[in-house]
Design a protein around this motif. Structure first.
Motif, PDB file in Angstrom:
ATOM      1  N   ILE A 243       0.858  -1.188   0.000  1.00 18.72           N
ATOM      2  CA  ILE A 243       0.000   0.000   0.000  1.00 18.72           C
ATOM      3  C   ILE A 243       0.894   1.236   0.000  1.00 18.72           C
ATOM      4  N   ASN A 244       0.602   2.197  -0.869  1.00 13.78           N
ATOM      5  CA  ASN A 244       1.485   3.360  -0.956  1.00 13.78           C
ATOM      6  C   ASN A 244       1.193   4.389   0.135  1.00 13.78           C
ATOM      7  N   SER A 245       1.920   5.494   0.098  1.00 11.80           N
ATOM      8  CA  SER A 245       1.820   6.489   1.167  1.00 11.80           C
ATOM      9  C   SER A 245       0.505   7.263   1.146  1.00 11.80           C
ATOM     10  N   SER A 246      -0.288   7.084   0.101  1.00 13.17           N
ATOM     11  CA  SER A 246      -1.614   7.692   0.043  1.00 13.17           C
ATOM     12  C   SER A 246      -2.705   6.718   0.491  1.00 13.17           C
ATOM     13  N   GLY A 247      -2.290   5.517   0.884  1.00 11.44           N
ATOM     14  CA  GLY A 247      -3.255   4.510   1.320  1.00 11.44           C
ATOM     15  C   GLY A 247      -3.863   3.717   0.185  1.00 11.44           C
ATOM     16  N   ASN A 248      -3.211   3.739  -0.993  1.00 12.24           N
ATOM     17  CA  ASN A 248      -3.748   3.052  -2.170  1.00 12.24           C
ATOM     18  C   ASN A 248      -2.998   1.757  -2.461  1.00 12.24           C
ATOM     19  N   ALA A 249      -3.736   0.766  -2.945  1.00 14.19           N
ATOM     20  CA  ALA A 249      -3.157  -0.506  -3.376  1.00 14.19           C
ATOM     21  C   ALA A 249      -3.897  -0.974  -4.614  1.00 14.19           C
ATOM     22  N   ASN A 250      -3.347  -1.993  -5.269  1.00 11.10           N
ATOM     23  CA  ASN A 250      -4.025  -2.598  -6.413  1.00 11.10           C
ATOM     24  C   ASN A 250      -3.827  -4.105  -6.364  1.00 11.10           C
ATOM     25  N   VAL A 251      -4.501  -4.799  -7.241  1.00 13.12           N
ATOM     26  CA  VAL A 251      -4.444  -6.267  -7.239  1.00 13.12           C
ATOM     27  C   VAL A 251      -3.007  -6.745  -7.379  1.00 13.12           C
ATOM     28  N   ASN A 252      -2.264  -6.144  -8.307  1.00 11.05           N
ATOM     29  CA  ASN A 252      -0.892  -6.571  -8.547  1.00 11.05           C
ATOM     30  C   ASN A 252      -0.018  -6.395  -7.313  1.00 11.05           C
ATOM     31  N   SER A 253      -0.133  -5.260  -6.632  1.00 15.07           N
ATOM     32  CA  SER A 253       0.733  -5.006  -5.481  1.00 15.07           C
ATOM     33  C   SER A 253       0.439  -5.980  -4.346  1.00 15.07           C
ATOM     34  N   ILE A 254      -0.831  -6.334  -4.156  1.00 15.28           N
ATOM     35  CA  ILE A 254      -1.196  -7.242  -3.073  1.00 15.28           C
ATOM     36  C   ILE A 254      -0.798  -8.690  -3.395  1.00 15.28           C
ATOM     37  N   VAL A 255      -1.106  -9.139  -4.616  1.00 13.67           N
ATOM     38  CA  VAL A 255      -0.738 -10.513  -4.984  1.00 13.67           C
ATOM     39  C   VAL A 255       0.782 -10.670  -5.016  1.00 13.67           C
ATOM     40  N   SER A 256       1.486  -9.666  -5.539  1.00 14.99           N
ATOM     41  CA  SER A 256       2.952  -9.718  -5.571  1.00 14.99           C
ATOM     42  C   SER A 256       3.526  -9.788  -4.161  1.00 14.99           C
ATOM     43  N   GLY A 257       2.922  -9.039  -3.239  1.00 17.45           N
ATOM     44  CA  GLY A 257       3.365  -9.068  -1.851  1.00 17.45           C
ATOM     45  C   GLY A 257       3.146 -10.421  -1.213  1.00 17.45           C
ATOM     46  N   MET A 258       2.008 -11.034  -1.499  1.00 16.79           N
ATOM     47  CA  MET A 258       1.713 -12.360  -0.956  1.00 16.79           C
ATOM     48  C   MET A 258       2.682 -13.398  -1.516  1.00 16.79           C
ATOM     49  N   GLU A 259       2.935 -13.330  -2.816  1.00 11.31           N
ATOM     50  CA  GLU A 259       3.850 -14.285  -3.432  1.00 11.31           C
ATOM     51  C   GLU A 259       5.256 -14.158  -2.844  1.00 11.31           C
ATOM     52  N   PHE A 260       5.711 -12.918  -2.645  1.00  4.61           N
ATOM     53  CA  PHE A 260       7.021 -12.703  -2.049  1.00  4.61           C
ATOM     54  C   PHE A 260       7.093 -13.353  -0.666  1.00  4.61           C
ATOM     55  N   ALA A 261       6.070 -13.098   0.145  1.00  7.37           N
ATOM     56  CA  ALA A 261       6.055 -13.608   1.513  1.00  7.37           C
ATOM     57  C   ALA A 261       6.088 -15.130   1.536  1.00  7.37           C
ATOM     58  N   VAL A 262       5.270 -15.755   0.705  1.00  6.70           N
ATOM     59  CA  VAL A 262       5.209 -17.220   0.680  1.00  6.70           C
ATOM     60  C   VAL A 262       6.538 -17.805   0.207  1.00  6.70           C
ATOM     61  N   GLU A 263       7.100 -17.229  -0.851  1.00  8.69           N
ATOM     62  CA  GLU A 263       8.359 -17.751  -1.390  1.00  8.69           C
ATOM     63  C   GLU A 263       9.527 -17.604  -0.421  1.00  8.69           C
ATOM     64  N   HIS A 264       9.442 -16.592   0.448  1.00  7.72           N
ATOM     65  CA  HIS A 264      10.553 -16.341   1.356  1.00  7.72           C
ATOM     66  C   HIS A 264      10.307 -16.845   2.777  1.00  7.72           C
ATOM     67  N   GLY A 265       9.342 -17.748   2.911  1.00 10.96           N
ATOM     68  CA  GLY A 265       9.235 -18.504   4.146  1.00 10.96           C
ATOM     69  C   GLY A 265       8.249 -18.042   5.187  1.00 10.96           C
ATOM     70  N   ALA A 266       7.433 -17.030   4.888  1.00 12.28           N
ATOM     71  CA  ALA A 266       6.459 -16.568   5.889  1.00 12.28           C
ATOM     72  C   ALA A 266       5.468 -17.690   6.196  1.00 12.28           C
ATOM     73  N   GLN A 267       5.185 -17.856   7.489  1.00  7.94           N
ATOM     74  CA  GLN A 267       4.236 -18.885   7.918  1.00  7.94           C
ATOM     75  C   GLN A 267       2.840 -18.322   8.152  1.00  7.94           C
ATOM     76  N   VAL A 268       2.781 -17.016   8.391  1.00 12.76           N
ATOM     77  CA  VAL A 268       1.511 -16.329   8.607  1.00 12.76           C
ATOM     78  C   VAL A 268       1.537 -15.055   7.762  1.00 12.76           C
ATOM     79  N   LEU A 269       0.449 -14.760   7.064  1.00 11.84           N
ATOM     80  CA  LEU A 269       0.324 -13.515   6.308  1.00 11.84           C
ATOM     81  C   LEU A 269      -0.700 -12.652   7.006  1.00 11.84           C
TER      82      LEU A 269
END
Length: 269
Positions: A243-269
């Motif tokens: 989410i950017n500094s204006s409080g905005n997000a989009n589908v790509n930014s959220i899915v990309s963030g989830m993929e990063f977390a899962v690939e790098h070992g996060a157990q809880v999102l």
């Protein structure tokens, strides 16, 4: 006067009606989606958690690679003609985010393997002034939120978040905050700021609104600054700024963030 293709979302169709050869940021979602129950069955016999995670990710990537092959070929071909750009394939949702012209979108909308094509537009996901707090809330020694869920009773049983990696997908985290500094994921030289900025696609997930830092404090604020705000004070925190500094997000930014977390070992999102 314009035929409405049911695969193209209304918001995107309205933008297309106003455009000619300009590139539009879109999300392409495929009909084929992984059967999660069958996936669970296939990896159920793998006892090691890391190995099970890797096998699961591999299955998802193979599935999406096969499903997206023909569409990616078309989009990459159009990229050479200047009619598409910034192509990103998502294995977690079997979707593609890219920029494409109206002509390319209309071409893709004729395919029977695509479920929907939508506008990858920013949406405001944080209410004004909802996050302008630090990890320290000024409540008693152990803050009210922690006491209300009986977290201290759980700590006494030995469950403090020790050894658990939690990814916070939010407006980023103030990774210099004293209540969080001892609990941050070590991303090594590749990710020196303890996470990833999926909104801007860079390695600095510094919080721009305060919201993510406030939520991070609820996860594992340890009271170094005076008040213990975290329900899991020994958890490790991975900082993902979707989410950017204006409080905005989009589908790509959220899915990309989830993929990063899962690939790098996060157990809880």
């Amino acid at each position: 006067a314009f035929a409405q293709n049911s695969i193209i979302e209304k918001d995107l169709q309205e933008v297309m009606n106003l455009k000619s050869d300009e590139l539009i940021n879109i999300n392409i979602v495929f009909k084929a989606q992984m059967d999660t129950e069958k996936l669970r069955e296939r990896v159920a016999d793998i006892d090691n958690k890391t190995a099970r995670r890797e096998a699961t990710i591999k299955e998802l990537k193979m599935f999406s690679e096969k499903a997206q092959q023909e569409v990616l070929s078309i989009i990459r071909s159009e990229e050479r003609n200047g009619k598409s750009s910034q192509i990103k394939s998502h294995w977690l949702s079997n979707s593609i985010t890219c920029n494409a012209t109206k002509e390319v979108i209309d071409l893709l909308a004729q395919r029977d393997d695509i479920f929907v094509i939508g506008l990858n537009a920013d949406k405001n996901v944080i209410l004004a002034n909802s996050g302008q707090q630090s990890a320290v809330s000024g409540q008693p020694e152990i803050t009210t939120n922690v006491a209300q869920v009986n977290a201290p009773d759980v700590w006494e049983q030995g469950y403090t978040g020790e050894g658990v990696l939690v990814a916070i997908i939010d407006s980023g985290v103030n990774y210099n905050h004293p209540d969080l500094a001892d609990h941050l994921w070590d991303g090594g030289a590749e990710y020196p700021n303890h996470g990833y900025n999926s909104y801007d696609d860079n390695i600095d997930p510094m919080d721009g609104t305060g919201h993510g830092t406030h939520c991070a404090g609820t996860i594992c604020g340890d009271g170094t600054g005076g008040k213990q705000t975290g329900v899991a004070p020994n958890a490790t925190l991975m900082c993902v700024k979707a989410i950017n500094s204006s409080g905005n997000a989009n589908v790509n930014s959220i899915v990309s963030g989830m993929e990063f977390a899962v690939e790098h070992g996060a157990q809880v999102l």
